[in-house]
Design a protein around this motif. Structure first.
Motif, PDB file in Angstrom:
ATOM      1  N   UNK A 189       0.872  -1.182   0.000  1.00  0.00           N
ATOM      2  CA  UNK A 189       0.000   0.000   0.000  1.00  0.00           C
ATOM      3  C   UNK A 189       0.905   1.227   0.000  1.00  0.00           C
ATOM      4  N   UNK A 190       0.786   2.047  -1.036  1.00  0.00           N
ATOM      5  CA  UNK A 190       1.716   3.151  -1.285  1.00  0.00           C
ATOM      6  C   UNK A 190       0.943   4.460  -1.341  1.00  0.00           C
ATOM      7  N   UNK A 191       1.254   5.354  -0.403  1.00  0.00           N
ATOM      8  CA  UNK A 191       0.445   6.572  -0.276  1.00  0.00           C
ATOM      9  C   UNK A 191       0.940   7.728  -1.130  1.00  0.00           C
ATOM     10  N   UNK A 192      -0.005   8.391  -1.767  1.00  0.00           N
ATOM     11  CA  UNK A 192       0.264   9.729  -2.277  1.00  0.00           C
ATOM     12  C   UNK A 192      -0.144  10.674  -1.149  1.00  0.00           C
ATOM     13  N   UNK A 193       0.835  11.199  -0.426  1.00  0.00           N
ATOM     14  CA  UNK A 193       0.545  12.086   0.695  1.00  0.00           C
ATOM     15  C   UNK A 193       1.397  13.340   0.525  1.00  0.00           C
ATOM     16  N   UNK A 194       0.775  14.389   0.025  1.00  0.00           N
ATOM     17  CA  UNK A 194       1.512  15.629  -0.248  1.00  0.00           C
ATOM     18  C   UNK A 194       1.328  16.520   0.975  1.00  0.00           C
ATOM     19  N   UNK A 195       2.220  16.341   1.953  1.00  0.00           N
ATOM     20  CA  UNK A 195       2.000  16.986   3.246  1.00  0.00           C
ATOM     21  C   UNK A 195       3.200  17.795   3.734  1.00  0.00           C
ATOM     22  N   UNK A 196       4.182  17.998   2.868  1.00  0.00           N
ATOM     23  CA  UNK A 196       5.310  18.838   3.274  1.00  0.00           C
ATOM     24  C   UNK A 196       6.542  18.014   3.577  1.00  0.00           C
ATOM     25  N   UNK A 197       7.108  18.247   4.750  1.00  0.00           N
ATOM     26  CA  UNK A 197       8.419  17.668   5.061  1.00  0.00           C
ATOM     27  C   UNK A 197       8.366  16.139   5.181  1.00  0.00           C
ATOM     28  N   UNK A 198       9.518  15.468   4.909  1.00  0.00           N
ATOM     29  CA  UNK A 198       9.563  14.005   4.981  1.00  0.00           C
ATOM     30  C   UNK A 198       9.037  13.453   6.307  1.00  0.00           C
ATOM     31  N   UNK A 199       9.303  14.158   7.387  1.00  0.00           N
ATOM     32  CA  UNK A 199       8.848  13.697   8.693  1.00  0.00           C
ATOM     33  C   UNK A 199       7.334  13.502   8.735  1.00  0.00           C
ATOM     34  N   UNK A 200       6.616  14.412   8.113  1.00  0.00           N
ATOM     35  CA  UNK A 200       5.142  14.320   8.084  1.00  0.00           C
ATOM     36  C   UNK A 200       4.711  13.149   7.200  1.00  0.00           C
ATOM     37  N   UNK A 201       5.409  12.979   6.081  1.00  0.00           N
ATOM     38  CA  UNK A 201       5.035  11.888   5.168  1.00  0.00           C
ATOM     39  C   UNK A 201       5.281  10.547   5.856  1.00  0.00           C
ATOM     40  N   UNK A 202       6.392  10.479   6.605  1.00  0.00           N
ATOM     41  CA  UNK A 202       6.780   9.200   7.221  1.00  0.00           C
ATOM     42  C   UNK A 202       5.764   8.750   8.271  1.00  0.00           C
ATOM     43  N   UNK A 203       4.896   9.657   8.695  1.00  0.00           N
ATOM     44  CA  UNK A 203       3.863   9.249   9.654  1.00  0.00           C
ATOM     45  C   UNK A 203       2.842   8.293   9.028  1.00  0.00           C
ATOM     46  N   UNK A 204       2.830   8.229   7.698  1.00  0.00           N
ATOM     47  CA  UNK A 204       1.891   7.331   7.007  1.00  0.00           C
ATOM     48  C   UNK A 204       2.396   5.895   6.954  1.00  0.00           C
ATOM     49  N   UNK A 205       3.674   5.697   7.271  1.00  0.00           N
ATOM     50  CA  UNK A 205       4.281   4.385   7.042  1.00  0.00           C
ATOM     51  C   UNK A 205       4.833   3.769   8.323  1.00  0.00           C
ATOM     52  N   UNK A 206       5.087   2.473   8.233  1.00  0.00           N
ATOM     53  CA  UNK A 206       5.695   1.774   9.369  1.00  0.00           C
ATOM     54  C   UNK A 206       4.846   0.583   9.768  1.00  0.00           C
ATOM     55  N   UNK A 207       5.285  -0.140  10.766  1.00  0.00           N
ATOM     56  CA  UNK A 207       4.543  -1.326  11.182  1.00  0.00           C
ATOM     57  C   UNK A 207       3.096  -0.964  11.532  1.00  0.00           C
ATOM     58  N   UNK A 208       2.155  -1.700  10.956  1.00  0.00           N
ATOM     59  CA  UNK A 208       0.733  -1.451  11.219  1.00  0.00           C
ATOM     60  C   UNK A 208       0.173  -0.277  10.432  1.00  0.00           C
ATOM     61  N   UNK A 209       1.048   0.447   9.753  1.00  0.00           N
ATOM     62  CA  UNK A 209       0.598   1.552   8.885  1.00  0.00           C
ATOM     63  C   UNK A 209       0.851   1.141   7.431  1.00  0.00           C
ATOM     64  N   UNK A 210       0.875   2.087   6.517  1.00  0.00           N
ATOM     65  CA  UNK A 210       1.148   1.730   5.123  1.00  0.00           C
ATOM     66  C   UNK A 210       2.619   1.361   4.989  1.00  0.00           C
TER      67      UNK A 210
END
Ligand code: NOJ
Length: 555
Positions: free
Chosen positions: A275-296
């Protein structure tokens, strides 16, 4: 099935993805629009290029108010593209060639032609059918939009519905075109429906999804005003972005993560799906909140794509991205172009090399020779960085933005909605040139007319023209992809910067693969003997400006 990428679980961790903008990839039936038959016939090309997976833009039945990002039925294929049986065959054929298939899911909005929206309009205020969307009463006497939000395609994000008795009624939210009403993700039925849609396609063998505007799904309770100033920020495309305000009410609202935790559970229940997000939210730190264990599992690295051709800027974006995604335990996704942005050959030939907003066709003159040199170097950079690389169809051919499309040919809703002042994204969506000396350049059968006109100059950039030429961009991509797959230097995802003069990016990844990218004005000293692949010939001083090279650790 023999997949070339990583074996075992998490095949996507270092995959090379290839975006197929389906309407413009290859036209099998001669109606001028790319389709599944065309794509199936060209799978061997993608195999030879060496990609691990394709992401196919929306193929669902659609009125095409926004190129198919207005979906009328999430469980079928639009007849212009083919049939469900053709999609099944495509997946089977791609798998047989070792290529995985990602579909594009559009969960923020449906088409206004979707049965749910048709039902909602008929059912009236307060009905469960309206509860799947964001219908609200207007302000004042009902004649003003419920809040000040604006559409990404210009104008208010609200349109007033006409009730069944013909009277002006409630308003509905659409962050994009009015033909794309936003769903209400607080509604349980909406969540259940999308879990079921994901399962439908997973059961047909789809290996994952690219998630359209993932950052839009959750909206702040009460739909508060954004606070657009009265003095103008209402101009076209001047939407307030999440990085401009402390808490944004419709982009990147925290509740969005809980929605995707549910999606991840559905994906995991079907095996190793991406599952690969298009998340245009600014800095990498904000984008990385979409990913990880249990997330995308992954999210596009837009800050990298939006960077200037500038060593310092790129280096800091790479550092921030690696740090943020490393902490989240997810691979970054590096990309240079997409169906929404000015093609990078054109951008890199300009004085302003960053992507200018979402719809950035500027008309500023460009030096295509310079842009192409830089694009060659950028390709080596993208393919050497640890994580996932995503290519946009045609970048491997060095296609530039087509900036002189006739007004009547333009299809992007931005064009119409801006009254022809914003040219929109059609220029990066022109059908691919495959062969021959004149349009349709093998995109469709001889005599067919592609849905957007192709420039005559593309005769020198067709796949056929570049195929046998070792100096072509296509040959460079093929060789870089082969090295990435097979050279032991690429094994592992470790990364460290090496000393280099200002203007040069120099790093080592994996087991001793070195990549140097010269964005400065002077040659960078590099020994010919160590070079595995270079985007330009090395001169007496070493790697010339606007060039990149892979090398091994000097012996
Ligand atoms: C992002 C897609 O990439 C773009 O093409 C589309 O217009 C919007 N989302 C709305 O779905």
């Amino acid at each position: 099935m023999t997949f070339r990428g990583r074996r075992g679980g998490e095949w996507w961790r270092r995959a090379v993805l290839y975006e197929v903008y389906l309407r413009s990839f290859a036209d099998g039936d001669g109606d001028g629009v790319g389709d599944l038959a065309g794509l199936r016939a060209r799978l061997p090309y993608l195999r030879e290029l060496g990609v691990d997976a394709v992401w196919i833009t929306p193929w669902y039945p659609s009125p095409f108010a926004d190129g198919g990002y207005d979906v009328a039925d999430y469980r079928d294929i639009d007849p212009v593209f083919g049939t469900l049986a053709a999609a099944d065959a495509l997946v089977a054929e791609a798998h047989a060639l070792g290529i995985r298939v990602l579909a594009d899911i559009v969960p923020n909005h449906t088409s206004a032609a979707h049965p749910w929206f048709v039902e909602a309009l008929a059912a009236g205020p307060g009905s469960p059918a309206r509860g799947r969307y964001l219908f609200r009463d207007g302000r004042g006497n009902g004649s003003l939009p419920p809040n000040d939000w604006r559409s990404a395609f210009g104008g208010p994000a609200w349109t007033r519905a006409t009730e069944a008795d013909g009277s002006p009624g409630q308003w509905y939210l659409h962050l994009f075109a009015p033909e794309q009403p936003d769903l209400d993700w607080a509604n349980r039925e909406v969540r259940e429906e999308f879990a079921s849609i994901l399962g439908f396609w997973f059961d047909r063998g789809i290996d994952g999804f690219r998630i359209d505007v993932a950052h839009a799904l959750a909206k702040a309770r009460g739909l508060p005003d954004l606070g657009y100033p009265a003095d103008g920020r209402s101009a076209w495309g001047a939407m307030i972005q999440p990085w401009e305000v402390e808490s944004h009410p419709h982009w990147d609202v925290d509740d969005v993560h809980e929605i995707f935790q549910g999606w991840r559970a559905v994906a995991d229940a079907h095996g190793d799906r991406l599952l690969l997000a298009e998340a245009i939210v600014g800095v990498p730190e904000r984008i990385a909140r979409y990913v990880g264990p249990g997330r995308l599992q992954a999210a596009f690295g837009f800050p990298f794509m939006h960077s200037r051709w500038d060593a310092r800027e790129l280096r800091s974006v790479i550092d921030e991205t690696l740090a943020a995604f490393g902490a989240a335990g997810a691979p970054p996704v590096w990309l240079l172009s997409s169906h929404d942005e000015t093609r990078h050959v054109t951008r890199f030939g300009r004085s302003e090399t960053a992507v200018l907003g979402l719809f950035g066709e500027t008309g500023e003159p460009t030096d295509l020779a310079l842009g192409t040199r830089r694009a060659r170097a950028a390709a080596l950079l993208v393919l050497a960085l640890p994580g996932i690389a995503c290519l946009y169809q045609g970048e491997e051919l060095g296609l530039g933005e087509v900036e002189d499309l006739p007004p009547e040919a333009r299809r992007d809703p931005a064009w119409r909605r801006s009254g022809g002042t914003v040219r929109g994204r059609d220029g990066c969506r022109v059908p691919l040139p495959w062969s021959g000396a004149e349009p349709p350049f093998g995109f469709g059968p001889p005599g067919s007319t592609p849905w957007l006109p192709q420039p005559a100059a593309w005769r020198g950039l067709t796949v056929e023209a570049q195929d046998g030429d070792p100096g072509s961009l296509l040959a460079l991509y093929r060789r870089a992809l082969r090295l990435r797959r097979s050279h032991e230097g690429f094994a592992g995802e470790s990364f460290r910067w090496l000393d280099a003069p200002a203007g040069v990016l120099h790093f080592e990844r994996g087991r001793g693969l070195r990549c140097a990218v010269n964005l400065g004005g002077r040659p960078f000293e590099l020994r010919q003997g160590d070079v595995l692949l270079a985007s330009a010939e090395l001169g007496p001083g070493g790697l010339p400006p606007d060039a990149a090279a892979y090398s091994t650790v000097p012996s």
